[in-house]
Design an enzyme around this catalytic site. Structure first.
Site, PDB file in Angstrom:
ATOM      1  N   GLU A  26     115.280  69.505 124.924  1.00 43.69           N
ATOM      2  CA  GLU A  26     113.896  69.771 124.582  1.00 43.69           C
ATOM      3  C   GLU A  26     113.713  69.343 123.140  1.00 43.69           C
ATOM      4  O   GLU A  26     114.677  69.329 122.369  1.00 43.69           O
ATOM      5  CB  GLU A  26     113.581  71.263 124.730  1.00 43.69           C
ATOM      6  CG  GLU A  26     113.950  72.144 123.529  1.00 43.69           C
ATOM      7  CD  GLU A  26     115.451  72.229 123.245  1.00 43.69           C
ATOM      8  OE1 GLU A  26     116.241  71.985 124.174  1.00 43.69           O
ATOM      9  OE2 GLU A  26     115.822  72.510 122.095  1.00 43.69           O
ATOM     10  N   SER A  75     117.888  70.137 104.903  1.00 45.68           N
ATOM     11  CA  SER A  75     118.234  69.941 106.310  1.00 45.68           C
ATOM     12  C   SER A  75     117.784  68.614 106.904  1.00 45.68           C
ATOM     13  O   SER A  75     118.360  68.138 107.869  1.00 45.68           O
ATOM     14  CB  SER A  75     117.655  71.093 107.134  1.00 45.68           C
ATOM     15  OG  SER A  75     116.263  71.196 106.905  1.00 45.68           O
ATOM     16  N   LYS A 122     120.462  68.043 112.733  1.00 47.64           N
ATOM     17  CA  LYS A 122     120.473  68.210 114.197  1.00 47.64           C
ATOM     18  C   LYS A 122     121.636  67.489 114.871  1.00 47.64           C
ATOM     19  O   LYS A 122     122.168  67.948 115.882  1.00 47.64           O
ATOM     20  CB  LYS A 122     119.155  67.704 114.794  1.00 47.64           C
ATOM     21  CG  LYS A 122     117.952  68.592 114.488  1.00 47.64           C
ATOM     22  CD  LYS A 122     117.983  69.898 115.233  1.00 47.64           C
ATOM     23  CE  LYS A 122     116.734  70.727 115.005  1.00 47.64           C
ATOM     24  NZ  LYS A 122     116.906  72.109 115.527  1.00 47.64           N
TER      25      LYS A 122
END
Lengths: 400, 266
Positions: free
Chosen positions: A114, A382, A92
């Site tokens: 968000e 990830s 991220k």
């Protein structure tokens, strides 16, 4: 040679994507589109981005050959792209660094985001602290309860976490609320969307910032084994880690691209988060057209996945396009299969993966078993699973 | 001449402005919607804006979102809303009804089916909040072919060139969002709105409705002095929310009447 050139100038990936927002947001998106066009190829901006990815995030992330896991399965060799080793523990942060640097260039002192599981919120709060930006994170009140450690982490980093009480009180409602904040405070606020969804230019911009994953992987695979993998596998919620690793491979036609959605309790139960695999109807939500889990009246339905990060009723429009054009394949893995892969990965490789990532690992394990040792699978690892300790313990009947 | 156009024409002759209250269909319960619509007309509404409930009303504030949630408890979808309009038309064939909602329920029904059914139900206008003109050319063409007015929003941030694009697609009237934000945010800035409206009038002869920040009779009066129509949404829905079932029709009628008097007092 890069021949794939999606999206068009209004953000369409074939029939998907686009800009589906109220008139009140149009100018904000236009300003963002123009500014991103200005900086996306600007050497100085890209150098600043590359510097932070190297020194703050810790890139490049390594490729790791999972020998024991591969041997245990006895089929294809499995390699991992280690995004779990990034600062903040997931892919991220690549995108939040990019967008926050853009916010700074645009003179916006305040960023909002968000978050579902909290990883994107933490990554946003992290870069906001680094750059001295005010940060507000919207999070469904259900998720606030489920992900208390990440909420505290964001607060430590100086962010304000706003619990969202409307709707299903999860990620999609947090996204609605962040959009409302943005439309009200657009003059001084930059909205950092965490996935490859939302109105144009977000799906393209987030993909571009995340594509560092695939660019590195292509070079690293060549160096490590002298060729590219037979397939690249990544989990798909909104789909940012998958787009990040897929994008540089789109024109490598010999490399299969496989996105793994969350089948939850099973596609046939309806309690899942796999709009592509389930062939959900196409619709419009959160500013773009895509496959969407909805009822016959077009109301968005509640999704289920053991992993909060995959628990989303839509999917990035570029994945919808890659599915229709048959460039990528989409499959789904149940909660149970993901949990099995999670535990296997912990004990066989000494890596605790995120539950989201465990879906991709589970599918890689299935595929590898049907393949031969001269074949290679590359899985995007990830994120790491530290954030999921409470969930895993609870599912194992253990009180922490 | 469409029903919306004739209402504006008639009001212009009388030097009056239109009052357009908004309620969400199915709020607080589907059995009240049609009688609420009649009560609104009886107490002074010139046209009605009927909200189509949606699970994710991104452009609305908490008040209208809660109204959607109340309606969705009773599964009031687009088909049910069209049935309500059909029911309303049995007694009222003159008051224009404008549907306001989001794209996804329309696409789930299919745009052709929706437009045909809307025509059959005798709907006059459709405002699809998250359909900017660039993304809905087919839809707009269909609406126009069925003599339904596509209503579009203009915002305080809409660029000059874009105003032209929008007013060229719109018919019936254009809806000026009087503040930056979601429905029911804060009070509007009347000076700013006056300037913007003057500007928009140089580009179109369509009537202009103003909404998103009209919270009381005083604001309604101010807005009526510069706009052709005053849209009152969140304030109306608040009244629905706070009224008991017995008070509901009376309270809504009283509020509508108060707004009517204020608007006519200019």
């Amino acid at each position: 040679m890069q021949v794939y050139d999606m999206p068009d100038e209004r953000g369409h990936f074939g029939p998907y994507g686009g800009i589906f927002v109220a008139e009140t947001l149009i100018e904000a998106l236009e300003e963002l589109r123009v500014m991103y066009e200005r900086y996306r190829h600007d050497p100085e901006f890209l150098a600043e981005f590359a510097y932070d990815l190297k020194h703050f995030v810790g890139r490049p992330s390594p490729i790791y050959h999972a020998e024991r896991l591969s041997d245990k399965i006895g089929g294809a060799r499995i390699y991992f792209k280690r995004e779990d080793l990034n600062h903040t523990g997931a892919h991220k942060v690549n995108n939040t660094v990019g967008q926050a640097l853009l916010a700074k260039r645009m003179g916006k002192p305040r960023v909002i985001a968000e978050t579902g599981a909290g990883q994107h919120g933490v990554a946003t709060a992290t870069i906001a602290a680094r750059l001295g930006l005010e940060c507000v994170v919207y999070m469904g009140s259900e998720d606030v309860k489920r992900q208390a450690p990440n909420v505290y982490r964001m607060k430590l980093l100086g962010a304000t976490v706003v619990p969202v009480e409307s709707g299903s009180k999860t990620l999609k409602d947090a996204l609605n609320e962040a959009m409302r904040d943005w439309v009200t405070n657009v003059a001084d606020t930059f909205y950092i969307i965490g996935t490859v969804a939302g109105p144009h230019p977000y799906p393209m911009m987030v993909r571009d910032f995340q594509s560092v994953i695939g660019v590195e992987a292509k070079q690293q695979m060549q160096e490590m084994i002298g060729r590219q993998p037979d397939a690249v596998i990544a989990c798909v919620g909104g789909g940012s880690n998958a787009m990040g690793i897929f994008y540089p491979y789109i024109d490598e036609k010999n490399v299969r691209l496989i996105g793994v959605e969350a089948a939850g309790y099973g596609i046939e139960t309806g309690k899942h988060a796999a709009p592509l695999t389930a062939n959900s109807p196409v619709g419009v939500l959160h500013g773009n057209r895509t496959y969407l889990m909805q009822d016959k009246d077009g109301q968005i339905i509640e999704t289920h996945s053991v992993s909060a990060g995959l628990d989303y009723p839509g999917v990035g429009p570029e994945h919808a396009w890659l599915k229709d054009s048959h460039r990528a394949e989409y499959v789904a893995i149940t909660d149970e299969e993901a949990m099995h892969a999670f535990h296997t990965m912990c004990r066989t490789e000494g890596i605790i993966p995120a539950l989201e990532t465990s879906h991709a690992i589970a599918h890689a394990m299935k595929m590898a078993a049907e393949m031969t040792p001269d074949q290679v699978l590359l899985v995007n690892l990830s994120g790491r699973g530290d954030k999921d300790m409470n969930t895993v313990a609870r599912l194992s009947g253990i009180e922490l | 001449m469409s029903r919306i156009q004739s209402v504006f024409a008639k009001l212009a002759q009388q030097h009056k402005k239109a009052l357009i209250p908004y309620i969400t269909a199915g709020d607080p319960h589907p059995r009240h919607t049609v009688e609420l619509m009649h009560a609104l007309v009886k107490s002074g509404a010139d046209m009605l804006e009927l909200g189509v409930p949606f699970s994710d009303p991104m452009a609305d504030g908490p008040v209208i979102q809660r109204a959607s949630e109340r309606a969705l408890v009773h599964h009031v979808g687009l088909a049910a809303v069209l049935d309500m309009v059909t029911e309303f038309r049995k007694q009222d064939t003159v008051t224009p009804v404008i549907l306001m909602g989001y794209a996804n329920p329309v696409e789930a029904m299919g745009i052709e089916t929706f437009v045909e059914r809307a025509k059959a139900a005798d709907v006059d206008g459709v405002l699809t909040v998250d359909y900017p003109p660039e993304e809905c050319t087919d839809f707009v063409a269909l609406l126009k072919r069925h003599d339904i007015d596509p209503i579009f929003l203009l915002s305080p941030t809409t660029e000059q060139a874009r105003i032209d694009t929008i007013v060229n697609q719109a018919s019936g009237f254009v809806y000026y969002v009087s503040l930056k934000g979601v429905t029911g945010s804060q009070n509007l800035d009347i000076v700013q709105v006056t300037e913007r409206l003057a500007d928009i009038r140089t580009k179109t002869s369509l009537p202009i409705g103003v909404g998103f920040g009209v919270r009381d009779a005083e604001t309604a009066k101010q807005v009526a002095s510069i706009a052709d129509a005053v849209v009152v949404g969140s304030r109306m829905v608040q009244e629905v929310e706070k009224s008991s079932e017995q008070e509901l029709l009376g309270n809504i009628a009283a509020l509508t009447h108060e707004l009517r008097v204020a608007i006519d007092s200019n």
